[in-house]
Design a protein around this motif. Structure first.
Motif, PDB file in Angstrom:
ATOM      1  N   ILE A   1       0.851  -1.203   0.000  1.00 35.13           N
ATOM      2  CA  ILE A   1       0.000   0.000   0.000  1.00 35.13           C
ATOM      3  C   ILE A   1       0.881   1.246   0.000  1.00 35.13           C
ATOM      4  O   ILE A   1       0.676   2.174  -0.778  1.00 35.13           O
ATOM      5  N   LEU A   2       1.876   1.265   0.890  1.00 31.07           N
ATOM      6  CA  LEU A   2       2.769   2.419   1.009  1.00 31.07           C
ATOM      7  C   LEU A   2       3.511   2.686  -0.289  1.00 31.07           C
ATOM      8  O   LEU A   2       3.632   3.831  -0.732  1.00 31.07           O
ATOM      9  N   ARG A   3       4.016   1.633  -0.915  1.00 32.00           N
ATOM     10  CA  ARG A   3       4.815   1.797  -2.137  1.00 32.00           C
ATOM     11  C   ARG A   3       4.011   2.253  -3.337  1.00 32.00           C
ATOM     12  O   ARG A   3       4.577   2.739  -4.312  1.00 32.00           O
ATOM     13  N   GLN A   4       2.704   2.112  -3.303  1.00 33.34           N
ATOM     14  CA  GLN A   4       1.866   2.638  -4.389  1.00 33.34           C
ATOM     15  C   GLN A   4       1.904   4.161  -4.415  1.00 33.34           C
ATOM     16  O   GLN A   4       1.730   4.766  -5.460  1.00 33.34           O
ATOM     17  N   HIS A   5       2.114   4.776  -3.251  1.00 29.05           N
ATOM     18  CA  HIS A   5       1.991   6.230  -3.134  1.00 29.05           C
ATOM     19  C   HIS A   5       3.253   6.935  -2.671  1.00 29.05           C
ATOM     20  O   HIS A   5       3.356   8.153  -2.797  1.00 29.05           O
ATOM     21  N   HIS A   6       4.203   6.207  -2.096  1.00 29.15           N
ATOM     22  CA  HIS A   6       5.394   6.825  -1.504  1.00 29.15           C
ATOM     23  C   HIS A   6       6.639   6.009  -1.815  1.00 29.15           C
ATOM     24  O   HIS A   6       6.556   4.811  -2.077  1.00 29.15           O
ATOM     25  N   ILE A   7       7.777   6.653  -1.736  1.00 27.10           N
ATOM     26  CA  ILE A   7       9.054   5.957  -1.737  1.00 27.10           C
ATOM     27  C   ILE A   7       9.357   5.694  -0.265  1.00 27.10           C
ATOM     28  O   ILE A   7       9.510   6.638   0.510  1.00 27.10           O
ATOM     29  N   VAL A   8       9.381   4.435   0.139  1.00 27.91           N
ATOM     30  CA  VAL A   8       9.568   4.072   1.542  1.00 27.91           C
ATOM     31  C   VAL A   8      11.063   3.973   1.826  1.00 27.91           C
ATOM     32  O   VAL A   8      11.777   3.215   1.170  1.00 27.91           O
ATOM     33  N   ARG A   9      11.517   4.753   2.793  1.00 29.62           N
ATOM     34  CA  ARG A   9      12.932   4.805   3.146  1.00 29.62           C
ATOM     35  C   ARG A   9      13.119   4.439   4.619  1.00 29.62           C
ATOM     36  O   ARG A   9      12.821   5.238   5.495  1.00 29.62           O
ATOM     37  N   PRO A  10      13.614   3.222   4.896  1.00 24.17           N
ATOM     38  CA  PRO A  10      13.936   2.893   6.295  1.00 24.17           C
ATOM     39  C   PRO A  10      15.216   3.617   6.707  1.00 24.17           C
ATOM     40  O   PRO A  10      16.155   3.718   5.924  1.00 24.17           O
ATOM     41  N   VAL A  11      15.224   4.152   7.916  1.00 25.57           N
ATOM     42  CA  VAL A  11      16.406   4.840   8.448  1.00 25.57           C
ATOM     43  C   VAL A  11      16.705   4.306   9.840  1.00 25.57           C
ATOM     44  O   VAL A  11      15.801   3.894  10.555  1.00 25.57           O
ATOM     45  N   ARG A  12      17.987   4.333  10.214  1.00 22.69           N
ATOM     46  CA  ARG A  12      18.381   3.819  11.532  1.00 22.69           C
ATOM     47  C   ARG A  12      17.892   4.705  12.660  1.00 22.69           C
ATOM     48  O   ARG A  12      17.513   4.220  13.715  1.00 22.69           O
ATOM     49  N   ASN A  13      17.937   6.019  12.462  1.00 22.67           N
ATOM     50  CA  ASN A  13      17.587   6.945  13.527  1.00 22.67           C
ATOM     51  C   ASN A  13      16.585   7.976  13.002  1.00 22.67           C
ATOM     52  O   ASN A  13      16.953   8.934  12.337  1.00 22.67           O
ATOM     53  N   LEU A  14      15.325   7.765  13.313  1.00 25.41           N
ATOM     54  CA  LEU A  14      14.259   8.641  12.819  1.00 25.41           C
ATOM     55  C   LEU A  14      14.339  10.038  13.439  1.00 25.41           C
ATOM     56  O   LEU A  14      14.057  11.028  12.769  1.00 25.41           O
ATOM     57  N   ASP A  15      14.758  10.123  14.702  1.00 28.68           N
ATOM     58  CA  ASP A  15      14.898  11.429  15.353  1.00 28.68           C
ATOM     59  C   ASP A  15      15.975  12.265  14.660  1.00 28.68           C
ATOM     60  O   ASP A  15      15.804  13.460  14.433  1.00 28.68           O
ATOM     61  N   LYS A  16      17.072  11.624  14.318  1.00 32.77           N
ATOM     62  CA  LYS A  16      18.162  12.308  13.623  1.00 32.77           C
ATOM     63  C   LYS A  16      17.699  12.772  12.238  1.00 32.77           C
ATOM     64  O   LYS A  16      18.024  13.875  11.800  1.00 32.77           O
ATOM     65  N   LYS A  17      16.906  11.939  11.562  1.00 34.75           N
ATOM     66  CA  LYS A  17      16.378  12.309  10.241  1.00 34.75           C
ATOM     67  C   LYS A  17      15.476  13.531  10.364  1.00 34.75           C
ATOM     68  O   LYS A  17      15.541  14.450   9.554  1.00 34.75           O
ATOM     69  N   LYS A  18      14.634  13.553  11.390  1.00 39.70           N
ATOM     70  CA  LYS A  18      13.757  14.718  11.595  1.00 39.70           C
ATOM     71  C   LYS A  18      14.589  15.970  11.819  1.00 39.70           C
ATOM     72  O   LYS A  18      14.295  17.022  11.242  1.00 39.70           O
ATOM     73  N   LYS A  19      15.620  15.881  12.658  1.00 36.80           N
ATOM     74  CA  LYS A  19      16.475  17.042  12.900  1.00 36.80           C
ATOM     75  C   LYS A  19      17.121  17.531  11.614  1.00 36.80           C
ATOM     76  O   LYS A  19      17.235  18.734  11.388  1.00 36.80           O
ATOM     77  N   SER A  20      17.528  16.602  10.749  1.00 43.32           N
ATOM     78  CA  SER A  20      18.154  17.022   9.488  1.00 43.32           C
ATOM     79  C   SER A  20      17.138  17.703   8.569  1.00 43.32           C
ATOM     80  O   SER A  20      17.474  18.668   7.879  1.00 43.32           O
ATOM     81  N   LEU A  21      15.891  17.247   8.570  1.00 37.78           N
ATOM     82  CA  LEU A  21      14.852  17.889   7.762  1.00 37.78           C
ATOM     83  C   LEU A  21      14.556  19.294   8.288  1.00 37.78           C
ATOM     84  O   LEU A  21      14.416  20.237   7.515  1.00 37.78           O
ATOM     85  N   VAL A  22      14.463  19.409   9.605  1.00 38.39           N
ATOM     86  CA  VAL A  22      14.217  20.718  10.224  1.00 38.39           C
ATOM     87  C   VAL A  22      15.389  21.653   9.936  1.00 38.39           C
ATOM     88  O   VAL A  22      15.208  22.806   9.544  1.00 38.39           O
ATOM     89  N   GLY A  23      16.626  21.150  10.107  1.00 35.74           N
ATOM     90  CA  GLY A  23      17.819  21.957   9.869  1.00 35.74           C
ATOM     91  C   GLY A  23      17.935  22.438   8.427  1.00 35.74           C
ATOM     92  O   GLY A  23      18.421  23.533   8.162  1.00 35.74           O
ATOM     93  N   ALA A  24      17.462  21.612   7.495  1.00 35.81           N
ATOM     94  CA  ALA A  24      17.515  21.974   6.078  1.00 35.81           C
ATOM     95  C   ALA A  24      16.245  22.699   5.626  1.00 35.81           C
ATOM     96  O   ALA A  24      16.076  22.986   4.445  1.00 35.81           O
ATOM     97  N   ASN A  25      15.342  22.969   6.577  1.00 46.38           N
ATOM     98  CA  ASN A  25      14.094  23.668   6.291  1.00 46.38           C
ATOM     99  C   ASN A  25      13.252  22.943   5.227  1.00 46.38           C
ATOM    100  O   ASN A  25      12.680  23.560   4.339  1.00 46.38           O
ATOM    101  N   VAL A  26      13.199  21.599   5.325  1.00 46.31           N
ATOM    102  CA  VAL A  26      12.424  20.783   4.391  1.00 46.31           C
ATOM    103  C   VAL A  26      11.021  20.589   4.968  1.00 46.31           C
ATOM    104  O   VAL A  26      10.882  20.059   6.081  1.00 46.31           O
ATOM    105  N   PRO A  27       9.978  21.016   4.254  1.00 44.41           N
ATOM    106  CA  PRO A  27       8.614  20.800   4.752  1.00 44.41           C
ATOM    107  C   PRO A  27       8.330  19.292   4.886  1.00 44.41           C
ATOM    108  O   PRO A  27       8.691  18.516   4.007  1.00 44.41           O
TER     109      PRO A  27
END
Length: 182
Positions: free
Chosen positions: A149-175
């Motif tokens: 279901i997810l792959r029909q609509h999104h590119i699914v990317r597993p990451v080791r550290n989701l908190d770190k990924k969020k910080k990088s998105l916030v730091g790069a000002n990515v909506p």
């Protein structure tokens, strides 16, 4: 003059985990709190420590969404995720989940409840809300693989550290959108 698309009724979908007995249930209406500025909503019973305001409204009903926005909810409700609007191949957005949760998805079953579009009103955040206690699905479908279901609509990317990924998105000002506590 109306366009052809305005005559087509699009269905809304809601995903819920399939109960252990394997029998789908009809999602029931619940009491939801909506913030006055339109940026937040949630079950009143689980609102918790989030600030409440006299300008918030309470409504009884249930949420559903167009398939793309509903897809992340095919995962177990305790899974956290991040979704960016940055488009990848085929115009799909990116959905980040933890590597540990990615493995859990293989054993998760979900039920998709399909609803007629006419019962729902947009909330302004890609979700739709149907007021009332008697909203019923037009059909229900059991899915053995939320990843499909997810792959029909999104590119699914597993990451080791989701908190770190969020910080990088916030730091790069990515909506981005999130589900779960960060």
């Amino acid at each position: 003059m109306k366009s052809f698309k305005q005559y087509i009724t699009e269905e809304k979908i809601r995903y819920d985990s399939l109960p252990a007995n394997g029998v789908p249930f009809v999602p029931r209406s619940d009491k939801y709190r909506f913030t006055a500025d339109g940026t937040g909503s949630g079950r009143e019973s689980t609102w918790g420590d989030w600030p409440k305001s006299e300008t918030d409204t309470l409504k009884t009903g249930l949420f559903a969404a167009e398939p793309k926005h509903a897809a992340p909810y095919s995962m177990p409700r305790d899974m956290r995720w991040l979704r960016t609007d940055a488009k990848g191949p085929n115009g799909r957005s990116q959905l980040f989940i933890s590597s540990a949760d990615y493995k859990r998805l293989r054993n998760h079953r979900t039920v998709a409840s399909h609803y007629d579009d006419k019962d729902f009103s947009p909330t302004g955040r890609g979700e739709y809300f149907a007021s009332g206690e008697n909203v019923r699905p037009t059909k229900q479908v059991i899915h053995d693989s939320p990843l499909e279901i997810l792959r029909q609509h999104h590119i699914v990317r597993p990451v080791r550290n989701l908190d770190k990924k969020k910080k990088s998105l916030v730091g790069a000002n990515v909506p981005h959108e999130t589900e779960g506590e960060f």
